[in-house]
Design a protein around this motif. Structure first.
Motif, short mmCIF file in Angstrom:
data_model
loop_
_atom_site.label_atom_id
_atom_site.label_comp_id
_atom_site.label_asym_id
_atom_site.label_seq_id
_atom_site.Cartn_x
_atom_site.Cartn_y
_atom_site.Cartn_z
N UNK A 76 0.83 -1.20 0.00
CA UNK A 76 0.00 0.00 0.00
C UNK A 76 0.87 1.26 0.00
N UNK A 77 2.00 1.23 0.68
CA UNK A 77 2.93 2.37 0.68
C UNK A 77 3.48 2.60 -0.73
N UNK A 106 6.47 9.03 5.66
CA UNK A 106 5.43 8.01 5.66
C UNK A 106 4.78 7.90 7.02
N UNK A 107 3.47 7.81 7.01
CA UNK A 107 2.68 7.65 8.23
C UNK A 107 2.02 6.28 8.18
N UNK A 144 4.62 6.18 13.20
CA UNK A 144 3.41 5.48 13.59
C UNK A 144 2.40 6.46 14.15
N UNK A 145 1.15 6.34 13.70
CA UNK A 145 0.08 7.23 14.16
C UNK A 145 -1.14 6.40 14.56
N UNK A 155 -0.01 6.54 4.63
CA UNK A 155 -0.06 7.79 3.88
C UNK A 155 1.38 8.20 3.63
N UNK A 156 1.67 8.68 2.42
CA UNK A 156 3.04 9.02 2.05
C UNK A 156 3.08 10.40 1.40
N UNK A 157 4.05 11.20 1.82
CA UNK A 157 4.37 12.50 1.21
C UNK A 157 5.72 12.38 0.52
#
Length: 163
Positions: A76-77, A106-107, A144-145, A155-157
């Motif tokens: 998924x990342x 990355x979260x 990690x959230x 979620x990736x920026x």
């Protein structure tokens, strides 16, 4: 030259590499809130956090280490990174303009006992390395959230430099 050859010759070197990897850039996912998918500032493109959407659908949900395996989260990342590349291309017009992947953030929506966030975000980092080679080596954070938008597992920026 037929239409197929002219379209193929217009494909950028980076897009050819993506094609070799079996990856097609998607349409840029529309924002789910008040933001834009990517902005240009100086010679950098900053993407907003990209979720693992495929054809407008979130492809996974839940916490990594609970209902999502680290292996699935890693995939998924990579999907998030592909979505970031689509947002970057939308801003630059051509991914060959990217000279360096500068940073990936990355979260990972994590079960409280899960500590493998770096391995999950390797999905994005490894994909960018495959696509850009040495220019894809970057600085990174893997965090990690408790929860992410729409209950996404990752979620990736991405921040890239371009010429």
């Amino acid at each position: 030259m037929n239409a197929d050859n002219s379209a193929q010759s217009a494909e950028s070197a980076v897009e050819k590499r993506l094609h070799e990897l079996g990856i097609t850039l998607p349409e840029v996912a529309p924002p789910v809130a008040a933001y834009v998918p990517a902005v240009v500032s100086g010679s950098y493109v900053y993407t907003s956090g990209q979720l693992p959407f495929i054809k407008g659908e979130l492809t996974g949900a839940g916490k990594v280490g609970a209902c999502v395996t680290p292996e699935d989260a890693k995939k998924l990342a990579a999907t998030c990174a592909v979505n970031a590349l689509a947002a970057i291309k939308e801003r630059l017009g051509n991914l060959d303009r990217v000279t360096k992947v500068v940073k990936v953030v990355g979260f990972v929506a994590s079960d409280p006992t899960f500590t493998g966030q770096p391995g999950v975000i390797n999905g994005a980092s490894e994909l960018l390395g495959q696509v850009f080679g040495d220019a894809g080596v970057h600085a990174r954070s893997a965090v990690g959230v408790a929860v992410l938008p729409l209950d996404a597992p990752v979620e990736v920026e991405v921040i890239v430099e371009f010429a």
